[in-house]
Write a protein that holds these residues in place. Structure first.
Motif, PDB file in Angstrom:
ATOM      1  N   UNK A  68      -9.259   0.732  -0.755  1.00 50.41           N
ATOM      2  CA  UNK A  68      -9.482  -0.140  -1.906  1.00 50.41           C
ATOM      3  C   UNK A  68     -10.314   0.556  -2.974  1.00 50.41           C
ATOM      4  N   UNK A  69     -11.320   1.294  -2.554  1.00 47.43           N
ATOM      5  CA  UNK A  69     -12.185   1.992  -3.499  1.00 47.43           C
ATOM      6  C   UNK A  69     -11.425   3.040  -4.294  1.00 47.43           C
ATOM      7  N   UNK A  70     -10.531   3.758  -3.622  1.00 48.74           N
ATOM      8  CA  UNK A  70      -9.764   4.797  -4.307  1.00 48.74           C
ATOM      9  C   UNK A  70      -8.756   4.189  -5.282  1.00 48.74           C
ATOM     10  N   UNK A  71      -8.133   3.082  -4.894  1.00 50.87           N
ATOM     11  CA  UNK A  71      -7.204   2.414  -5.801  1.00 50.87           C
ATOM     12  C   UNK A  71      -7.943   1.894  -7.028  1.00 50.87           C
ATOM     13  N   UNK A  72      -9.101   1.275  -6.812  1.00 43.80           N
ATOM     14  CA  UNK A  72      -9.881   0.741  -7.925  1.00 43.80           C
ATOM     15  C   UNK A  72     -10.371   1.858  -8.843  1.00 43.80           C
ATOM     16  N   UNK A  73     -10.762   2.987  -8.260  1.00 40.12           N
ATOM     17  CA  UNK A  73     -11.244   4.110  -9.062  1.00 40.12           C
ATOM     18  C   UNK A  73     -10.148   4.655  -9.974  1.00 40.12           C
ATOM     19  N   UNK A  74      -8.889   4.497  -9.544  1.00 36.66           N
ATOM     20  CA  UNK A  74      -7.759   4.950 -10.355  1.00 36.66           C
ATOM     21  C   UNK A  74      -7.333   3.906 -11.383  1.00 36.66           C
ATOM     22  N   UNK A  75      -8.043   2.779 -11.413  1.00 34.79           N
ATOM     23  CA  UNK A  75      -7.735   1.746 -12.387  1.00 34.79           C
ATOM     24  C   UNK A  75      -6.689   0.751 -11.953  1.00 34.79           C
ATOM     25  N   UNK A  76      -6.387   0.710 -10.659  1.00 34.92           N
ATOM     26  CA  UNK A  76      -5.363  -0.196 -10.147  1.00 34.92           C
ATOM     27  C   UNK A  76      -5.973  -1.515  -9.680  1.00 34.92           C
ATOM     28  N   UNK A  77      -5.234  -2.588  -9.875  1.00 33.39           N
ATOM     29  CA  UNK A  77      -5.605  -3.851  -9.251  1.00 33.39           C
ATOM     30  C   UNK A  77      -5.446  -3.700  -7.738  1.00 33.39           C
ATOM     31  N   UNK A  78      -6.413  -4.208  -6.992  1.00 34.48           N
ATOM     32  CA  UNK A  78      -6.394  -4.092  -5.539  1.00 34.48           C
ATOM     33  C   UNK A  78      -6.032  -5.439  -4.923  1.00 34.48           C
ATOM     34  N   UNK A  79      -5.062  -5.420  -4.028  1.00 36.24           N
ATOM     35  CA  UNK A  79      -4.705  -6.596  -3.242  1.00 36.24           C
ATOM     36  C   UNK A  79      -4.671  -6.212  -1.778  1.00 36.24           C
ATOM     37  N   UNK A  80      -5.478  -6.897  -0.986  1.00 34.59           N
ATOM     38  CA  UNK A  80      -5.479  -6.710   0.466  1.00 34.59           C
ATOM     39  C   UNK A  80      -4.961  -7.992   1.098  1.00 34.59           C
ATOM     40  N   UNK A  81      -3.976  -7.878   1.976  1.00 32.36           N
ATOM     41  CA  UNK A  81      -3.445  -9.048   2.676  1.00 32.36           C
ATOM     42  C   UNK A  81      -3.811  -8.982   4.154  1.00 32.36           C
TER      43      UNK A  81
END
Length: 251
Positions: A68-81
């Motif tokens: 999640x941290x890496x996705x957020x750092x790249x500017x992506x919305x994070x969704x965990x299911x």
């Protein structure tokens, strides 16, 4: 890097505001990022319209938080299911903007404003016991940019509850129907509307429901036209399919 950021970068290059080395440096991040235990797909939004989603079930809280941290750092919305409060606490320690929906079992970390599809998705549940799956679908559809209408506890055992809301259902572009037991609600809804209906069987029911298999077979064998069926308890998959349909409004 998000799709919008990539477009901005290319426009800046064309305008002479950045050099080719800068552009190439950013484009390198379009490859997956190898974390050892996971390869994070940073360019999925460019291919599929939405960033990589983290399926939380079976992953450690540390692994989920790191991805999640890496996705957020790249500017992506994070969704965990399919996740838990314990995992959420680990994620929130790194990403304070994280939001947890305990009923849906989801974590969302929004990256800026969500780009709207212009579509409207109605999520129907047959009973209250189906709400975890229905909420997973609703949260996913919303974070993917749809306007979502929740219409819950309108199963066939009290069909008047559905009939009193048919006009609301008909205003949707796509209808997601979540039902356990015998799964009849999807057939009823598809017989009342001229919209695509995505049926989601749930594992709710007594012994002969076989963990959702009975509802699945009912939905697959529906005599009502226009029904697509996803896997048992797969609210996420239903919302992703609904979004692929609503995005067509922009074509």
């Amino acid at each position: 890097m998000t799709e919008a950021q990539l477009k901005d970068l290319l426009q800046a290059y064309k305008a002479g505001q950045v050099d080719l080395d800068t552009v190439m440096g950013h484009l390198k991040t379009l490859k997956e990022e190898d974390l050892g235990f996971a390869k994070v797909d940073h360019h999925r939004a460019l291919r599929n319209g939405f960033p990589e989603v983290i399926f939380g079930q079976g992953k450690t809280k540390e692994h989920v938080a790191a991805i999640a941290s890496r996705l957020a750092a790249a500017g992506s919305t994070v969704l965990v299911t399919r996740t838990t409060r314990e995992v959420y606490q680990e994620v929130a320690a790194r990403l304070p903007a994280a939001e947890f929906n305990e009923l849906a079992r989801t974590i969302v970390v929004a990256a800026g404003e969500i780009r709207p599809t212009g579509g409207r998705v109605a999520v129907l549940s047959a009973g209250t016991a189906d709400l975890p799956v229905a909420e997973e679908a609703a949260v996913t559809a919303a974070v993917m940019g749809n306007e979502v209408e929740r219409i819950y506890d309108v199963g066939v055992a009290g069909i008047h509850r559905l009939l009193g809301r048919v006009d609301l259902v008909r205003r949707a572009d796509v209808v997601i129907v979540v039902a356990g037991m015998e799964g009849a609600l999807a057939s009823v809804v598809a017989g009342l509307v001229d919209r695509p209906v995505i049926a989601v069987p749930t594992s709710i029911g007594y012994g002969a429901s076989f963990g959702g298999l009975a509802a699945l077979l009912t939905m697959l064998n529906s005599c009502a036209a226009g029904i697509g069926v996803v896997n048992i308890d797969n609210g996420f998959g239903a919302a992703a399919l609904a979004t692929a349909i609503t995005r067509l409004k922009k074509v």
